[in-house]
Design a protein around this motif. Structure first.
Motif, PDB file in Angstrom:
ATOM      1  N   ALA A 125       6.293 -13.657   3.667  1.00  0.00           N
ATOM      2  CA  ALA A 125       5.713 -14.225   3.178  1.00  0.00           C
ATOM      3  C   ALA A 125       4.524 -12.975   4.215  1.00  0.00           C
ATOM      4  O   ALA A 125       3.734 -12.404   3.531  1.00  0.00           O
ATOM      5  N   LYS A 126       4.608 -12.691   5.574  1.00  0.00           N
ATOM      6  CA  LYS A 126       4.223 -12.161   6.077  1.00  0.00           C
ATOM      7  C   LYS A 126       4.514 -10.326   5.784  1.00  0.00           C
ATOM      8  O   LYS A 126       3.717 -10.007   5.660  1.00  0.00           O
ATOM      9  N   LYS A 127       5.537 -10.210   5.343  1.00  0.00           N
ATOM     10  CA  LYS A 127       6.292  -8.673   5.257  1.00  0.00           C
ATOM     11  C   LYS A 127       5.813  -8.357   4.160  1.00  0.00           C
ATOM     12  O   LYS A 127       4.940  -7.505   3.412  1.00  0.00           O
ATOM     13  N   ASP A 128       5.631  -9.950   3.554  1.00  0.00           N
ATOM     14  CA  ASP A 128       5.372  -9.541   2.006  1.00  0.00           C
ATOM     15  C   ASP A 128       3.482  -9.031   1.933  1.00  0.00           C
ATOM     16  O   ASP A 128       3.133  -8.331   0.382  1.00  0.00           O
ATOM     17  N   GLY A 129       2.431  -9.932   2.834  1.00  0.00           N
ATOM     18  CA  GLY A 129       1.660  -9.318   2.676  1.00  0.00           C
ATOM     19  C   GLY A 129       0.804  -8.024   3.473  1.00  0.00           C
ATOM     20  O   GLY A 129       0.296  -7.501   2.975  1.00  0.00           O
ATOM     21  N   ALA A 130       1.994  -7.282   4.633  1.00  0.00           N
ATOM     22  CA  ALA A 130       1.857  -6.309   4.902  1.00  0.00           C
ATOM     23  C   ALA A 130       2.030  -5.454   4.423  1.00  0.00           C
ATOM     24  O   ALA A 130       1.195  -4.145   3.924  1.00  0.00           O
ATOM     25  N   ILE A 131       2.992  -5.083   3.254  1.00  0.00           N
ATOM     26  CA  ILE A 131       3.000  -4.293   2.439  1.00  0.00           C
ATOM     27  C   ILE A 131       1.617  -4.137   1.207  1.00  0.00           C
ATOM     28  O   ILE A 131       0.824  -2.784   1.379  1.00  0.00           O
ATOM     29  N   PHE A 132       1.029  -5.100   1.069  1.00  0.00           N
ATOM     30  CA  PHE A 132      -0.152  -5.345   0.190  1.00  0.00           C
ATOM     31  C   PHE A 132      -1.253  -3.846   1.329  1.00  0.00           C
ATOM     32  O   PHE A 132      -2.150  -3.715   0.812  1.00  0.00           O
ATOM     33  N   ARG A 133      -1.551  -4.920   2.629  1.00  0.00           N
ATOM     34  CA  ARG A 133      -2.406  -4.651   3.714  1.00  0.00           C
ATOM     35  C   ARG A 133      -2.301  -2.963   3.604  1.00  0.00           C
ATOM     36  O   ARG A 133      -3.017  -1.677   3.721  1.00  0.00           O
ATOM     37  N   SER A 134      -0.990  -2.085   3.872  1.00  0.00           N
ATOM     38  CA  SER A 134      -0.510  -1.048   4.004  1.00  0.00           C
ATOM     39  C   SER A 134      -1.224   0.044   3.208  1.00  0.00           C
ATOM     40  O   SER A 134      -1.588   1.217   3.186  1.00  0.00           O
ATOM     41  N   VAL A 135      -0.687  -0.648   2.026  1.00  0.00           N
ATOM     42  CA  VAL A 135      -1.748   0.128   0.535  1.00  0.00           C
ATOM     43  C   VAL A 135      -3.097   0.537   0.761  1.00  0.00           C
ATOM     44  O   VAL A 135      -3.646   1.478   0.636  1.00  0.00           O
ATOM     45  N   ILE A 136      -3.665  -1.246   1.372  1.00  0.00           N
ATOM     46  CA  ILE A 136      -4.974  -1.083   1.037  1.00  0.00           C
ATOM     47  C   ILE A 136      -5.397  -0.439   1.908  1.00  0.00           C
ATOM     48  O   ILE A 136      -6.774   0.420   2.355  1.00  0.00           O
ATOM     49  N   GLU A 137      -5.340   0.031   3.110  1.00  0.00           N
ATOM     50  CA  GLU A 137      -5.445   0.857   4.686  1.00  0.00           C
ATOM     51  C   GLU A 137      -4.863   2.283   4.000  1.00  0.00           C
ATOM     52  O   GLU A 137      -6.038   3.039   4.572  1.00  0.00           O
ATOM     53  N   ALA A 138      -4.440   2.434   3.392  1.00  0.00           N
ATOM     54  CA  ALA A 138      -3.629   4.031   2.861  1.00  0.00           C
ATOM     55  C   ALA A 138      -4.918   4.477   2.496  1.00  0.00           C
ATOM     56  O   ALA A 138      -4.940   5.533   1.682  1.00  0.00           O
ATOM     57  N   SER A 139      -4.982   3.454   0.997  1.00  0.00           N
ATOM     58  CA  SER A 139      -6.068   3.823  -0.290  1.00  0.00           C
ATOM     59  C   SER A 139      -7.391   3.364   0.626  1.00  0.00           C
ATOM     60  O   SER A 139      -8.120   4.765  -0.290  1.00  0.00           O
ATOM     61  N   ALA A 140      -7.533   3.334   1.582  1.00  0.00           N
ATOM     62  CA  ALA A 140      -9.262   3.334   1.962  1.00  0.00           C
ATOM     63  C   ALA A 140      -8.993   4.621   3.314  1.00  0.00           C
ATOM     64  O   ALA A 140     -10.317   5.649   3.021  1.00  0.00           O
ATOM     65  N   LYS A 141      -8.191   5.048   3.329  1.00  0.00           N
ATOM     66  CA  LYS A 141      -8.303   6.408   4.520  1.00  0.00           C
ATOM     67  C   LYS A 141      -8.444   7.694   2.990  1.00  0.00           C
ATOM     68  O   LYS A 141      -9.159   9.087   3.724  1.00  0.00           O
ATOM     69  N   VAL A 142      -8.155   7.800   2.133  1.00  0.00           N
ATOM     70  CA  VAL A 142      -7.640   8.811   0.667  1.00  0.00           C
ATOM     71  C   VAL A 142      -9.141   9.043   0.460  1.00  0.00           C
ATOM     72  O   VAL A 142      -9.803  10.002   0.204  1.00  0.00           O
ATOM     73  N   SER A 143     -10.344   7.579   0.041  1.00  0.00           N
ATOM     74  CA  SER A 143     -10.865   8.004  -0.139  1.00  0.00           C
ATOM     75  C   SER A 143     -12.777   8.053   1.135  1.00  0.00           C
ATOM     76  O   SER A 143     -12.654   8.438   1.880  1.00  0.00           O
TER      77      SER A 143
END
Length: 143
Positions: A125-143
């Motif tokens: 469950a932590k790994k599953d959540g980490a995947i989405f967290r990394s996507v959100i963090e990466a999208s925050a750096k783009v904008s």
């Protein structure tokens, strides 16, 4: 209305709930080790999780589909939706003179196996959540 993170998240949540219920059941067996005529109980939920997984991912590749040879044939009914964890009495241990058949060695072994599986589900469950967290963090750096 809740947001569904992923199909895996709901399956992991169900599995952790079932593992927690099994942990309680095993603890109850250990607590009743000296109760006369007590039979150890257990919970079987793997079939329910497999049915839930198949329902989520429509993975019926291992099931033989019923052929419809006549247009008037009835459509097959899905029986997997009614599957729920089943409670059963663990048989096979020798009962003592007071009729109690709880074996502490078996119960502690089952409890440790269940605990390991629960911890593995938490890690997943932590790994599953980490995947989405990394996507959100990466999208925050783009904008």
């Amino acid at each position: 209305m809740s947001i569904e993170i992923s199909k895996t998240h709901s399956l992991l949540t169900n599995a952790m709930d079932y593992r927690a219920a099994r942990q309680d059941m095993i603890a109850s067996n250990i607590a009743n080790a000296d109760t006369p005529y007590y039979k150890p109980r257990d919970i079987h939920f793997e079939d329910a999780l497999i049915a839930k997984r198949n329902e989520l991912y429509q993975n019926d590749s291992k099931q033989l589909k019923m052929a419809i040879t006549n247009p008037r044939d009835l459509e097959p009914q899905s029986e997997t939706s009614s599957l729920k964890p089943t409670l059963f009495f663990r048989d096979g241990q020798m009962a003592r003179n007071d009729g109690n058949s709880v074996d502490i060695d078996v119960e502690t072994t089952e409890m440790s196996k269940n605990s390991i599986m629960f911890n593995a589900l938490i890690a997943a469950a932590k790994k599953d959540g980490a995947i989405f967290r990394s996507v959100i963090e990466a999208s925050a750096k783009v904008s």
